[in-house]
Design a protein around this motif. Structure first.
Motif, PDB file in Angstrom:
ATOM      1  N   ARG A  72      -0.247  -4.144 -13.086  1.00  0.00           N
ATOM      2  CA  ARG A  72      -0.579  -2.739 -13.349  1.00  0.00           C
ATOM      3  C   ARG A  72      -0.832  -2.551 -14.842  1.00  0.00           C
ATOM      4  N   GLY A 104       1.800   2.230  -3.355  1.00  0.00           N
ATOM      5  CA  GLY A 104       0.706   2.701  -4.216  1.00  0.00           C
ATOM      6  C   GLY A 104      -0.223   1.617  -4.735  1.00  0.00           C
ATOM      7  N   TYR A 105      -0.071   0.382  -4.270  1.00  0.00           N
ATOM      8  CA  TYR A 105      -0.924  -0.715  -4.735  1.00  0.00           C
ATOM      9  C   TYR A 105      -2.217  -0.791  -3.927  1.00  0.00           C
ATOM     10  N   ALA A 106      -3.272  -1.252  -4.575  1.00  0.00           N
ATOM     11  CA  ALA A 106      -4.446  -1.738  -3.847  1.00  0.00           C
ATOM     12  C   ALA A 106      -4.084  -3.169  -3.469  1.00  0.00           C
ATOM     13  N   GLU A 129       0.836  -1.210   0.000  1.00  0.00           N
ATOM     14  CA  GLU A 129       0.000   0.000   0.000  1.00  0.00           C
ATOM     15  C   GLU A 129       0.867   1.254   0.000  1.00  0.00           C
ATOM     16  N   LEU A 157     -12.279  -2.578  -6.677  1.00  0.00           N
ATOM     17  CA  LEU A 157     -11.058  -1.800  -6.931  1.00  0.00           C
ATOM     18  C   LEU A 157     -11.224  -0.907  -8.153  1.00  0.00           C
ATOM     19  N   ASP A 165      -7.668   2.075 -12.282  1.00  0.00           N
ATOM     20  CA  ASP A 165      -6.375   2.710 -12.576  1.00  0.00           C
ATOM     21  C   ASP A 165      -5.267   2.346 -11.593  1.00  0.00           C
ATOM     22  N   ARG A 166      -5.648   1.922 -10.401  1.00  0.00           N
ATOM     23  CA  ARG A 166      -4.632   1.676  -9.378  1.00  0.00           C
ATOM     24  C   ARG A 166      -4.026   0.284  -9.554  1.00  0.00           C
TER      25      ARG A 166
END
Length: 506
Positions: free
Chosen positions: A501, A297-299, A294, A369, A372-373
């Motif tokens: 991603r 920047g990840y979900a 997290e 979710l 874009d993430r």
């Protein structure tokens, strides 16, 4: 940073949080000068220079170093049994904090090469047995236990020879027996396992500090439960031998021991002198990886800390999860293909019977979710490999290779064209830094792996048929897809990370 760098960072972070020293220092304290007490997670034990220490497992050297620092002069004597070469390996890696100080009161015995019991491991087990047998009601025995402890505590019940017991467990493993089944057989045939060590140490007070490497953290299964009341009887052992068609293939010594063993396990009240405390587990490691993901920047979602089952089935589960996430990135989260993948996943999860996994709930979380993430799915546990070939590898390398093959096949059929819009990396690694009899902890893969290997003249399916994943990864692109960490000094089973991603547009 590349997905590979991210995955490596998450794996190292997960392993770091279950390193022995920080865990032990959180749990163990010595207080008071005149009448000192040992505080173990809030429980108090009086100490009168009558404190002994034994230990066995891949993480025990670091645990013992931290324990001796805390206990100081109160420690009378200790013996630990640790993997062959671990002191030299940790020295070389500059991990001084995991090594005992000069003039330590703790004797170190190294054995169990490639995590298999041997004469040196037996020597250490006998020394631990003798120390435990000599204790009195005034003594306190601190027992340090971690994964790999079973191989380091081999003391078969006479007249069984170590070679006979090991031949039997190897045959079970080659036929696909799960670690829990192997441990039930091992402890039935052992002096120290299945609560044997605790019984030998009676009437001394026994305090066990445990780093779990078994799904669900069952005390009687971790390192074959040397200080826990066994929930299994000789009958369970016989059922396992029958299941794998070995009952009529036993050495005479094993038959003799099985026929004279008590039919019921020792009663739990016989363990009133024992406190078993779990310090660390796969769950703790995954939570740290999730927190770090997290931060990047990840979900981040944790699928389960208890993934188990045949490696091919687990690879299929991961491949279908990856395809489902890629549909989300392609804004195709709803539709026939998505519904089909969900149905397949639910059926597969039901077959695998992963403890505590609510896949419906997990898939709902995935559905929620944003498109874009980047997504990170984390999991842990221990798969099994049914040996069919004579190659060299380990369950993590085989899992990574099977995921690579599954993604390639999905792409080739065109069934998951959205996969092409995603950048995907899969990592599987053993937290002890050793996957099977190799120096690798595991491996990385991506959807392009099979096609790139074919260009180098490497046939992935042929390597898999021979259970030769290590040879494949060693030869492919100069070994750059191998995860090599060296021995880590800890062990909480395996960790998998799926990083996905959206592909950058050129």
């Amino acid at each position: 940073m590349s997905l590979r760098e991210h995955a490596l960072s998450l794996f190292r972070g997960a392993v770091g949080t279950v390193r022995p020293a920080p865990m032990l220092k959180r749990a163990l304290k010595l207080q008071g000068d005149g009448c000192p007490q040992l505080l173990v997670k809030g429980q108090a034990f009086p100490v009168k220079k009558n404190l002994y220490l034994v230990g066995f497992g891949k993480a025990v050297l670091g645990m013992a170093a931290a324990a001796e620092e805390i206990l100081g002069e109160q420690l009378t004597r200790g013996i630990i049994n640790v993997p062959l070469g671990i002191q030299e390996s940790l020295q070389r890696a500059g991990m001084q904090e995991m090594l005992l100080k000069p003039h330590s009161k703790i004797q170190v015995i190294e054995g169990a090469k490639n995590n298999l019991p041997d004469a040196e491991a037996l020597k250490g087990a006998v020394a631990i047995q003798e120390l435990a047998q000599g204790l009195t009601a005034d003594d306190l025995l601190l027992v340090l236990i971690s994964g790999g402890g079973s191989a380091l505590l081999p003391a078969p019940i006479p007249p069984i020879l170590l070679e006979e017991k090991e031949k039997l467990t190897k045959m079970l493993a080659s036929r696909g027996a799960a670690i829990q089944e192997l441990n039930i057989v091992r402890k039935t045939l052992s002096v120290l396992k299945g609560g044997g060590l605790a019984q030998l140490a009676h009437p001394a007070q026994v305090v066990s500090l445990i780093l779990s490497d078994v799904i669900g953290d069952p005390l009687d299964i971790i390192a074959s439960g040397p200080t826990a009341a066994s929930s299994h009887s000789v009958q369970d052992c016989l059922q396992i031998l029958t299941k794998y068609n070995l009952l009529h293939n036993l050495p005479k010594s094993v038959e003799m021991v099985l026929s004279s063993s008590p039919t019921k396990p020792t009663a739990p009240q016989s363990y009133s002198h024992v406190s078993n405390i779990i310090l660390g587990s796969n769950t703790l490691a995954l939570e740290e990886a999730r927190r770090q993901a997290e931060g990047l920047g990840y979900a981040a979602l944790v699928l389960s800390a208890a993934v188990h089952g045949e490696v091919g089935r687990v690879a299929t589960l991961y491949c279908q999860l990856i395809q489902l996430v890629c549909l989300g990135f392609a804004s195709l989260r709803e539709g026939a293909l998505s519904d089909k993948l969900r149905g397949n996943l639910l059926q597969l999860a039901a077959e695998l019977q992963i403890p505590g996994l609510d896949l419906d709930e997990f898939l709902e979380a995935l559905r929620g979710l944003g498109p874009d993430r980047p997504v990170c799915i984390l999991a842990g546990g221990e798969t099994t490999v049914q040996l069919q070939g004579t190659g060299k590898g380990g369950r993590n390398q085989e899992l990574a290779l099977r995921v690579g093959l599954g993604l390639h096949k999905a792409q080739a059929t065109g069934a998951s064209s959205p996969q092409g819009r995603c950048e995907i990396l899969f990592l599987s690694g053993g937290t002890d830094g050793q996957d099977g009899p190799t120096e690798a902890a595991g491996a990385f893969c991506s959807p392009g792996l099979v096609a790139e290997a074919l260009q180098e003249g490497l046939d992935v399916e042929a390597f898999l048929r021979n259970n030769d994943s290590y040879t494949f990864f060693s030869q492919f692109q100069g070994g750059r897809h191998l995860l090599v960490t060296g021995l880590t000094g800890t062990n909480v089973m395996d960790i998998q990370a799926i990083l996905i991603r959206a592909m950058e547009r050129s």
